[in-house]
Enzyme design. Sequence first.
Site, PDB file in Angstrom:
ATOM      1  N   ASP A  57       0.832  -1.201   0.000  1.00 40.36           N
ATOM      2  CA  ASP A  57       0.000   0.000   0.000  1.00 40.36           C
ATOM      3  C   ASP A  57       0.868   1.253   0.000  1.00 40.36           C
ATOM      4  O   ASP A  57       0.625   2.201  -0.757  1.00 40.36           O
ATOM      5  CB  ASP A  57      -0.921  -0.019   1.220  1.00 40.36           C
ATOM      6  CG  ASP A  57      -1.733   1.260   1.347  1.00 40.36           C
ATOM      7  OD1 ASP A  57      -2.599   1.507   0.491  1.00 40.36           O
ATOM      8  OD2 ASP A  57      -1.502   2.018   2.307  1.00 40.36           O
ATOM      9  N   GLU A 129      -2.110  -5.200  -3.684  1.00 42.84           N
ATOM     10  CA  GLU A 129      -1.161  -4.458  -2.856  1.00 42.84           C
ATOM     11  C   GLU A 129      -0.100  -5.389  -2.277  1.00 42.84           C
ATOM     12  O   GLU A 129       1.086  -5.033  -2.206  1.00 42.84           O
ATOM     13  CB  GLU A 129      -1.902  -3.724  -1.745  1.00 42.84           C
ATOM     14  CG  GLU A 129      -2.771  -2.589  -2.257  1.00 42.84           C
ATOM     15  CD  GLU A 129      -3.528  -1.873  -1.156  1.00 42.84           C
ATOM     16  OE1 GLU A 129      -3.873  -0.687  -1.347  1.00 42.84           O
ATOM     17  OE2 GLU A 129      -3.789  -2.491  -0.098  1.00 42.84           O
TER      18      GLU A 129
END
Length: 237
Positions: A57, A129
């Site tokens: 992320d 992610e």
Amino acid sequence: MRLVDDHIISCASLEEKIGYSFTDQNLLVQALTHTSYVNEIGESREAANERLEFLGDAVLELIVSDYLYRACEGEEEGVMTKARVGIVSEPALARQAQALALGDHLRIGRGEEKTGGRKRPSITSDAMEALIGALYLDGGIEAAKAFVEQFILKDADPKRALPDSKTALQEYAQAHSMGEICYRLIKAEGPDHERVFTMEAVIGGVTYAGGSGRSKKAAEQEAARATLRLINNNQES
């Protein structure tokens, strides 16, 4: 973490899709392992992809921020932040995951399997992610960046990712009683198949700023965006 034979085949198929071969295959397996799977077979929770998702992320946000900083020269921080949110949002990442058929490569628990977990946006976007995090650990920022550019930013239009400037300008003008907004055509240049339009924003009879685009609507957006920047600069001076 142990590698499962059938999942090694799945990993190899994914590596072929993304054009990258992991030096540490365990990182890839971990990126593709949902918590429901480790809970079901009794592995440590650390074997799941949550930690890689956390890292990915941050890496994704850095890469997209760098992209927008370079692609949206002159735009304000708040505008680029909104554009970044659109690119890295769960729905956007889930669409990219679907295009990669990433769900087909995941290790998930039987319960999640039965309820369609392989196609659930929250699971597939998190896996995207996690995959970025795994790429970063295995090949550094360049490996992660190459993946993001190919599978997330390849078709991204930074101008389209920006918020609707005409709406924002309309709301601002109404809130500050500036008068009616209209967009005036200044010129249209080039052959029909490559026409470029230039429009200018007029608020309450006062001309503010202009912008150009391949259509009148695109030029109006650019004019509105330039007008918002002009208003903001005047407020700061």
